[in-house]
Design a protein around this motif. Sequence first.
Motif, PDB file in Angstrom:
ATOM      1  N   PRO A 222       0.829  -1.204   0.000  1.00 18.25           N
ATOM      2  CA  PRO A 222       0.000   0.000   0.000  1.00 18.25           C
ATOM      3  C   PRO A 222       0.859   1.248   0.000  1.00 18.25           C
ATOM      4  CG  PRO A 222       0.052  -0.987   2.183  1.00 18.25           C
ATOM      5  CD  PRO A 222       0.725  -1.966   1.264  1.00 18.25           C
ATOM      6  N   LYS A 223       0.247   2.373  -0.397  1.00 17.66           N
ATOM      7  CA  LYS A 223       0.961   3.641  -0.409  1.00 17.66           C
ATOM      8  C   LYS A 223       1.358   4.048   1.006  1.00 17.66           C
ATOM      9  CE  LYS A 223      -1.312   5.466  -4.527  1.00 17.66           C
ATOM     10  NZ  LYS A 223      -2.147   6.570  -5.074  1.00 17.66           N
ATOM     11  N   MET A 224       2.509   4.637   1.112  1.00 17.94           N
ATOM     12  CA  MET A 224       3.005   5.083   2.408  1.00 17.94           C
ATOM     13  C   MET A 224       2.627   6.544   2.612  1.00 17.94           C
ATOM     14  SD  MET A 224       6.951   5.306   3.665  1.00 17.94           S
ATOM     15  CE  MET A 224       7.397   6.092   5.219  1.00 17.94           C
ATOM     16  N   PRO A 225       2.036   6.910   3.743  1.00 15.33           N
ATOM     17  CA  PRO A 225       1.708   8.318   3.968  1.00 15.33           C
ATOM     18  C   PRO A 225       2.968   9.155   4.069  1.00 15.33           C
ATOM     19  CG  PRO A 225       1.401   7.035   5.971  1.00 15.33           C
ATOM     20  CD  PRO A 225       1.646   6.046   4.871  1.00 15.33           C
ATOM     21  N   ARG A 226       2.867  10.400   3.656  1.00 12.35           N
ATOM     22  CA  ARG A 226       4.031  11.293   3.674  1.00 12.35           C
ATOM     23  C   ARG A 226       4.408  11.626   5.115  1.00 12.35           C
ATOM     24  NH1 ARG A 226       5.338  16.934   3.295  1.00 12.35           N
ATOM     25  NH2 ARG A 226       7.214  17.228   2.019  1.00 12.35           N
ATOM     26  N   PRO A 227       5.668  11.368   5.508  1.00 13.86           N
ATOM     27  CA  PRO A 227       6.088  11.678   6.875  1.00 13.86           C
ATOM     28  C   PRO A 227       6.284  13.182   7.062  1.00 13.86           C
ATOM     29  CG  PRO A 227       7.953  10.882   5.619  1.00 13.86           C
ATOM     30  CD  PRO A 227       6.753  10.762   4.714  1.00 13.86           C
ATOM     31  N   THR A 228       6.441  13.594   8.306  1.00 16.93           N
ATOM     32  CA  THR A 228       6.731  14.989   8.611  1.00 16.93           C
ATOM     33  C   THR A 228       8.238  15.215   8.572  1.00 16.93           C
ATOM     34  OG1 THR A 228       6.923  14.588  10.985  1.00 16.93           O
ATOM     35  CG2 THR A 228       4.708  15.070  10.106  1.00 16.93           C
ATOM     36  N   LEU A 229       8.623  16.482   8.533  1.00 14.22           N
ATOM     37  CA  LEU A 229      10.048  16.822   8.546  1.00 14.22           C
ATOM     38  C   LEU A 229      10.698  16.324   9.835  1.00 14.22           C
ATOM     39  CD1 LEU A 229      12.515  18.272   7.370  1.00 14.22           C
ATOM     40  CD2 LEU A 229      11.679  20.381   8.405  1.00 14.22           C
ATOM     41  N   GLU A 230       9.998  16.447  10.963  1.00 13.71           N
ATOM     42  CA  GLU A 230      10.557  16.009  12.242  1.00 13.71           C
ATOM     43  C   GLU A 230      10.812  14.503  12.241  1.00 13.71           C
ATOM     44  OE1 GLU A 230       7.968  17.964  11.852  1.00 13.71           O
ATOM     45  OE2 GLU A 230       8.957  19.843  12.476  1.00 13.71           O
ATOM     46  N   GLU A 231       9.910  13.737  11.616  1.00 17.33           N
ATOM     47  CA  GLU A 231      10.109  12.294  11.540  1.00 17.33           C
ATOM     48  C   GLU A 231      11.327  11.949  10.698  1.00 17.33           C
ATOM     49  OE1 GLU A 231       5.532  10.612  11.945  1.00 17.33           O
ATOM     50  OE2 GLU A 231       6.294  11.233   9.975  1.00 17.33           O
ATOM     51  N   VAL A 232      11.530  12.673   9.618  1.00 17.50           N
ATOM     52  CA  VAL A 232      12.700  12.427   8.766  1.00 17.50           C
ATOM     53  C   VAL A 232      13.986  12.749   9.515  1.00 17.50           C
ATOM     54  CG1 VAL A 232      13.903  13.166   6.677  1.00 17.50           C
ATOM     55  CG2 VAL A 232      11.435  12.814   6.618  1.00 17.50           C
ATOM     56  N   LEU A 233      14.014  13.873  10.214  1.00 21.14           N
ATOM     57  CA  LEU A 233      15.230  14.294  10.912  1.00 21.14           C
ATOM     58  C   LEU A 233      15.582  13.362  12.065  1.00 21.14           C
ATOM     59  CD1 LEU A 233      14.709  18.172  11.013  1.00 21.14           C
ATOM     60  CD2 LEU A 233      16.169  16.867   9.479  1.00 21.14           C
ATOM     61  N   SER A 234      14.579  12.783  12.711  1.00 21.35           N
ATOM     62  CA  SER A 234      14.851  11.943  13.879  1.00 21.35           C
ATOM     63  C   SER A 234      15.220  10.509  13.499  1.00 21.35           C
ATOM     64  CB  SER A 234      13.631  11.927  14.807  1.00 21.35           C
ATOM     65  OG  SER A 234      12.496  11.388  14.136  1.00 21.35           O
ATOM     66  N   ALA A 235      14.938  10.101  12.258  1.00 20.10           N
ATOM     67  CA  ALA A 235      15.241   8.729  11.837  1.00 20.10           C
ATOM     68  C   ALA A 235      16.721   8.583  11.493  1.00 20.10           C
ATOM     69  CB  ALA A 235      14.375   8.343  10.638  1.00 20.10           C
ATOM     70  N   GLU A 236      17.182   7.341  11.365  1.00 16.44           N
ATOM     71  CA  GLU A 236      18.578   7.056  11.039  1.00 16.44           C
ATOM     72  C   GLU A 236      18.653   5.905  10.043  1.00 16.44           C
ATOM     73  OE1 GLU A 236      20.672   6.226  14.610  1.00 16.44           O
ATOM     74  OE2 GLU A 236      20.576   8.294  15.367  1.00 16.44           O
ATOM     75  N   GLY A 237      19.808   5.809   9.352  1.00 14.35           N
ATOM     76  CA  GLY A 237      20.103   4.675   8.489  1.00 14.35           C
ATOM     77  C   GLY A 237      19.072   4.455   7.395  1.00 14.35           C
ATOM     78  N   LEU A 238      18.752   3.188   7.157  1.00 13.86           N
ATOM     79  CA  LEU A 238      17.822   2.838   6.096  1.00 13.86           C
ATOM     80  C   LEU A 238      16.407   3.315   6.386  1.00 13.86           C
ATOM     81  CD1 LEU A 238      19.044  -0.762   5.197  1.00 13.86           C
ATOM     82  CD2 LEU A 238      19.230   1.287   3.790  1.00 13.86           C
ATOM     83  N   GLU A 239      16.066   3.468   7.661  1.00 12.77           N
ATOM     84  CA  GLU A 239      14.748   3.988   7.990  1.00 12.77           C
ATOM     85  C   GLU A 239      14.614   5.434   7.503  1.00 12.77           C
ATOM     86  OE1 GLU A 239      10.881   4.447   9.430  1.00 12.77           O
ATOM     87  OE2 GLU A 239      12.087   2.692   8.906  1.00 12.77           O
TER      88      GLU A 239
END
Length: 595
Positions: free
Chosen positions: A277-294
């Motif tokens: 299924p389509k993945m919902p668009r994450p927020t900028l904060e979620e992108v900044l807090s993630a690491e590596g392949l995530e």
Amino acid sequence: MDTPTLLWQYVHDGSDTAFEQIVRQHAGLVYSSAMRRTRRASLAEEVTQQVFCDLARKAKDLPSDVILSGWLYRHTGFTAAKLMRGEARRARREAKAAEMMMDVSNSTDRDAAWSRLAPHLEAAMDSLSAKDRQVILLRYFEERSLRRVGELMGITEEASRKRVQRALAKMRQSLCRRGIQTTASALAVTLSDRAVAEAPQGLVEQVLDRTAAMADTPVAMTSAAISSAKWALLGAFVAGFTIPAAWTSGTANENRAFNATPASFPADGSLVRRGRPKMPRPTLEEVLSAEGLEQWRLLVAFLPEAPVPDLEEIARSWGGYDWTPVPGAKWKLLLQRWLQLDPDGALELVARLDPNGYNHLQSVAYAAWAEGDYPTAVGVADTNPEAAQAMIAVIAKRDPAKAGDLLERYPGMRGIGEVVLKEMAKDRPQDAFAKALALPSSSRSRALAAVVRILAKADPEAALRQALEIPNPYDRDRAVHAMVSDMIAIDADRAAEFWQGLPRGINRRNLLHTLARARAGQDADAAINWASSLADVEERRTALSITLRRQVERGQADLLALLDEHGWYLVEPNRMDRIGNAGIGGGNLGEAARK
């Protein structure tokens, strides 16, 4: 009056007289650099005016210890590149070619030498570090004494002399890679005589009139108007963003992770995966807090709709460029999106993060640009050899004729000949081989090796004969090694037959190591029989040492029993390869036997 004093007076007192003197002192430097980059007088004048307009606007924000000639030179490069990209787009819209050649006289040998050097001078200057480039500008472009160069750079006169010499040597090496043969002393004379030409009559007055008019325009209004126009013009680049397949390179585990989830960017910005299924668009904060392949996974869904401020925030959070596979791939994703929206801003970011070309971030940016917006990006390659080198793999696949033109323009650039002639060899192998032989030494060996590998796929015997006829020993050894190495991976028995026909030397020895390891990995007993049959005692010792060690490492045999069977002489140092006590490739049979 010295430049730092004039700049201080302009910034703190608003002195128009001081700014006029700055323009008169540096107009020649800026115009000459712009002329070499744009190759048209009208464009060079436009760049010169824009550079000094930018100086008038940004002077108050410059560091207190800035050396103005360095800032002007670097900003001239950015401004000229931006203008040339606009010219390329205009040329395509109008469907006519834009010839940008300098009007150079060939009446004397010096003029002819300058006409060959001038198109490559800016690339050679850009290849220098910031400090090396600055001493060249002060010494030859501004004609400062070594003592004054040292004072401005905060070093001694002797140190400035050595730095100038080192910078000239680096420029000479850069020029040699582009097929321009010169000496450091000849380069110094040429720079002193030709690097800075007199600005055209009336240009200084045009610059002063334009900056004076700009001073009467409210800054806020100008910025708003520019911003509005910029977003309107660049909006067309947002759609159609895709992930280049070449970005999925990395270690074995990372390749599996990337290739297991092939993705594309649809118009609505959601991530589409095969059977998911389509993945919902994450927020900028979620992108900044993630690491590596995530973080990679979140970026794929986030970037298609990300504006430039969000890209800037992500870049600030990452800090410097990391060349390792996962962070490097994330930088490529970020740069491709940025290049769609704001090419000039993206390249300025690259210059800040990677001012001296370390980690090849500039090449990454150009390659990402070619993947994302090929028509705009490829227009830069005609006047920027670094861009051509970074984009050549994309250009060779999409437009072989254009790739051939770039090879003619930059024959000495490493990588260009290899990629272009490898593609040509698929259809016209002999033409590709002849062109590879004619390349300068800086690019010839890589191109020949690439062509011979293609020839060997159709007729290995003929390819080997042709490779052995290459005149230069280094080129010949590299081509033969590349061809036989490919064959070892496919058919080790046939490769062994080819190896037997090679002349003695380091190439035959190195291929023996590769061949012995490959045969031992396929069939240990057959490899030992083959190694024992070799006539030359040193080659036999090398091959046996490698194949026996492979058996011991895999637990297939006892080392002492193997030495009893095949000879304890194997633990002695090999005169050619020092296999025994010294070891090679994990060999060291003597030490293992003693334990």
